[in-house]
Scaffold this active site. Sequence first.
Site, PDB file in Angstrom:
ATOM      1  N   ASP A   1       0.864  -1.194   0.000  1.00  0.00           N
ATOM      2  CA  ASP A   1       0.000   0.000   0.000  1.00  0.00           C
ATOM      3  C   ASP A   1       0.887   1.225   0.000  1.00  0.00           C
ATOM      4  O   ASP A   1       2.100   1.139   0.228  1.00  0.00           O
ATOM      5  CB  ASP A   1      -0.931  -0.007   1.228  1.00  0.00           C
ATOM      6  CG  ASP A   1      -2.032   1.049   1.129  1.00  0.00           C
ATOM      7  OD1 ASP A   1      -2.180   1.682   0.063  1.00  0.00           O
ATOM      8  OD2 ASP A   1      -2.739   1.252   2.138  1.00  0.00           O
ATOM      9  N   LYS A   2       0.267   2.358  -0.268  1.00  0.00           N
ATOM     10  CA  LYS A   2       0.995   3.609  -0.168  1.00  0.00           C
ATOM     11  C   LYS A   2       0.222   4.567   0.730  1.00  0.00           C
ATOM     12  O   LYS A   2      -0.999   4.426   0.898  1.00  0.00           O
ATOM     13  CB  LYS A   2       1.215   4.231  -1.534  1.00  0.00           C
ATOM     14  CG  LYS A   2      -0.052   4.786  -2.124  1.00  0.00           C
ATOM     15  CD  LYS A   2       0.127   6.044  -2.752  1.00  0.00           C
ATOM     16  CE  LYS A   2       0.105   7.384  -2.553  1.00  0.00           C
ATOM     17  NZ  LYS A   2      -1.157   8.065  -2.804  1.00  0.00           N
ATOM     18  N   HIS A   3       0.938   5.512   1.302  1.00  0.00           N
ATOM     19  CA  HIS A   3       0.264   6.576   2.042  1.00  0.00           C
ATOM     20  C   HIS A   3       0.788   7.893   1.520  1.00  0.00           C
ATOM     21  O   HIS A   3       1.996   8.075   1.375  1.00  0.00           O
ATOM     22  CB  HIS A   3       0.541   6.466   3.546  1.00  0.00           C
ATOM     23  CG  HIS A   3      -0.084   7.598   4.307  1.00  0.00           C
ATOM     24  ND1 HIS A   3      -1.395   7.590   4.704  1.00  0.00           N
ATOM     25  CD2 HIS A   3       0.418   8.796   4.689  1.00  0.00           C
ATOM     26  CE1 HIS A   3      -1.683   8.729   5.310  1.00  0.00           C
ATOM     27  NE2 HIS A   3      -0.594   9.476   5.321  1.00  0.00           N
ATOM     28  N   SER A   4      -0.124   8.815   1.252  1.00  0.00           N
ATOM     29  CA  SER A   4       0.297  10.156   0.857  1.00  0.00           C
ATOM     30  C   SER A   4      -0.125  11.117   1.954  1.00  0.00           C
ATOM     31  O   SER A   4      -1.202  10.959   2.545  1.00  0.00           O
ATOM     32  CB  SER A   4      -0.385  10.525  -0.453  1.00  0.00           C
ATOM     33  OG  SER A   4      -0.352  11.925  -0.621  1.00  0.00           O
TER      34      SER A   4
ATOM     35  N   THR B   1      -9.485  10.775  -1.202  1.00  0.00           N
ATOM     36  CA  THR B   1      -9.627   9.695  -2.193  1.00  0.00           C
ATOM     37  C   THR B   1     -11.048   9.112  -2.199  1.00  0.00           C
ATOM     38  O   THR B   1     -11.618   8.850  -3.252  1.00  0.00           O
ATOM     39  CB  THR B   1      -8.582   8.604  -1.890  1.00  0.00           C
ATOM     40  OG1 THR B   1      -7.297   9.203  -2.032  1.00  0.00           O
ATOM     41  CG2 THR B   1      -8.678   7.426  -2.830  1.00  0.00           C
TER      42      THR B   1
ATOM     43  N   ARG C   1      -6.208  15.455  19.416  1.00  0.00           N
ATOM     44  CA  ARG C   1      -5.094  16.246  18.848  1.00  0.00           C
ATOM     45  C   ARG C   1      -5.644  17.452  18.103  1.00  0.00           C
ATOM     46  O   ARG C   1      -5.104  18.555  18.188  1.00  0.00           O
ATOM     47  CB  ARG C   1      -4.253  15.373  17.903  1.00  0.00           C
ATOM     48  CG  ARG C   1      -3.391  14.375  18.647  1.00  0.00           C
ATOM     49  CD  ARG C   1      -2.836  13.336  17.680  1.00  0.00           C
ATOM     50  NE  ARG C   1      -2.021  13.929  16.649  1.00  0.00           N
ATOM     51  CZ  ARG C   1      -1.788  13.372  15.457  1.00  0.00           C
ATOM     52  NH1 ARG C   1      -2.312  12.201  15.157  1.00  0.00           N
ATOM     53  NH2 ARG C   1      -1.027  13.979  14.580  1.00  0.00           N
TER      54      ARG C   1
ATOM     55  N   SER D   1       0.111   7.641  14.197  1.00  0.00           N
ATOM     56  CA  SER D   1      -1.242   7.693  13.651  1.00  0.00           C
ATOM     57  C   SER D   1      -1.290   7.045  12.259  1.00  0.00           C
ATOM     58  O   SER D   1      -2.127   6.175  11.981  1.00  0.00           O
ATOM     59  CB  SER D   1      -1.693   9.160  13.578  1.00  0.00           C
ATOM     60  OG  SER D   1      -2.869   9.301  12.829  1.00  0.00           O
TER      61      SER D   1
ATOM     62  N   LYS E   1      -2.640   2.688  11.391  1.00  0.00           N
ATOM     63  CA  LYS E   1      -3.730   2.316  10.482  1.00  0.00           C
ATOM     64  C   LYS E   1      -3.204   1.447   9.337  1.00  0.00           C
ATOM     65  O   LYS E   1      -3.875   0.515   8.909  1.00  0.00           O
ATOM     66  CB  LYS E   1      -4.387   3.587   9.929  1.00  0.00           C
ATOM     67  CG  LYS E   1      -5.232   4.281  11.000  1.00  0.00           C
ATOM     68  CD  LYS E   1      -5.780   5.597  10.525  1.00  0.00           C
ATOM     69  CE  LYS E   1      -4.696   6.637  10.444  1.00  0.00           C
ATOM     70  NZ  LYS E   1      -5.111   8.014  10.366  1.00  0.00           N
ATOM     71  N   LYS E   2      -2.009   1.748   8.854  1.00  0.00           N
ATOM     72  CA  LYS E   2      -1.458   0.955   7.752  1.00  0.00           C
ATOM     73  C   LYS E   2      -1.112  -0.454   8.233  1.00  0.00           C
ATOM     74  O   LYS E   2      -1.348  -1.439   7.527  1.00  0.00           O
ATOM     75  CB  LYS E   2      -0.224   1.656   7.154  1.00  0.00           C
ATOM     76  CG  LYS E   2      -0.593   2.909   6.387  1.00  0.00           C
ATOM     77  CD  LYS E   2      -1.430   2.560   5.151  1.00  0.00           C
ATOM     78  CE  LYS E   2      -2.110   3.751   4.523  1.00  0.00           C
ATOM     79  NZ  LYS E   2      -3.107   3.384   3.520  1.00  0.00           N
TER      80      LYS E   2
END
Length: 403
Positions: free
Chosen positions: A80-83, A120, A168, A183, A187-188
């Site tokens: 997966d990717k995270h941006s 997204t 936060r 954080s 989740k990932k």
Amino acid sequence: MRIQPFLEAKREGLEHSSGDIRAFIDGVVDESITRAQAAAWLAFVNCKGMSDRETAALTQAMTESGRVLTWPGLSGPFVDKHSTGGVGDKISIILAPVWAAMGFRVPMISGRGLGITGGTLDKLEAIPGYRTDLQPEELRLVLAEAGCFISGQTAELAPADRILYGLRDETGTVPSIPLITASILSKKLAEGLDRLVLDVKCGSGAFMKTRTSARKLADSLVRVGRAAGLEVDSVISDMSQPLGVAVGNAVEIQESIDCLKGGGPKPVRELVEKLSGDPEACRQVMRSGLAYEHFERMVRAQGGDLSKPLHGAGIQSEIVACGRGGRVERCDALGVGQAAYVLGAGRSKASDAVHHGVGVLVHVSKGDVVEPGQKLATLLHDGGKGLDEALSAIRDAIGIQEA
Ligand code: URA
């Protein structure tokens, strides 16, 4: 747990043990620790920081505060990717099916946008019928069928993050690097991944405004992710100007489809290639139509219908042209994002709806030479709401140095 000594330790800048961090997170989730106590701890962390060892322990405790997905019967690798997000950032929508076409499985849990543009999920919901609320068993079926899914966070995944993120936001402690790291990674890690690629953006339209701060976050994510057993890589990418031409929800889906078929704007395709880890294989699956085929399968399996017009189609347009011509010296991502926002493409609070059809098409980028009267941008609007403000935001965002 004994909360007072725990809070005093962080106030004095001392390191917590992994066991204490775990007990704190358990207490946050079962509410034996009050919101005020948790908020005080966040404020101390924001001031005193945390070591990588503490951040890794926090990440792990937050991941394990809920369900960790597994994919029995499916072969990996799971990637997966995270941006960190930006204006015109539609990369996830393209990269997930590209990776699926390259033979990976992509269990992508994604988010909604808060602020200038949709996230997204908001973009994908421009496709009639597309569901973003899949339950774990449905996620597995889509992953088996299409090789990828893009769906929303379920209540069971990393619940500690949801609680802490809300606090936060209320206490102004969102920018803390160890808290952002835990954080994102918690989740990932709950997706059951083998590999994660991070796209950390820097510039006016990004959370991190400078390359130095983006590097700091990327390094923290890579170190802590690797300590948690993930294969992690990062890319720092430019967000001083919008990514691609389209900024909005439905228009970004259209641009993603163009890229998946081997067309679309070059900067978007190039970033997808870079993040894919294998540019040649990436180009190949886009040119051959295989990436688009996986996209179609994913959309169908998630209830979407690509034969119908995207939501918000048939919108009005207003062209912004340049006066005297010259060289584009600035095409500011934040300004373009603000134009899209006032037209209704984004939201200011989580409960707001986004308008799928509105947005901005940006026809120039920094360094381009433009003729007098040349089209700079097109505003897609629904008959007036925010149009004057958007026009003025776009005129400020695009700076022309006269020749
Ligand atoms: N995205 C997240 O998921 N968490 C943060 O803290 C910041 C960005």
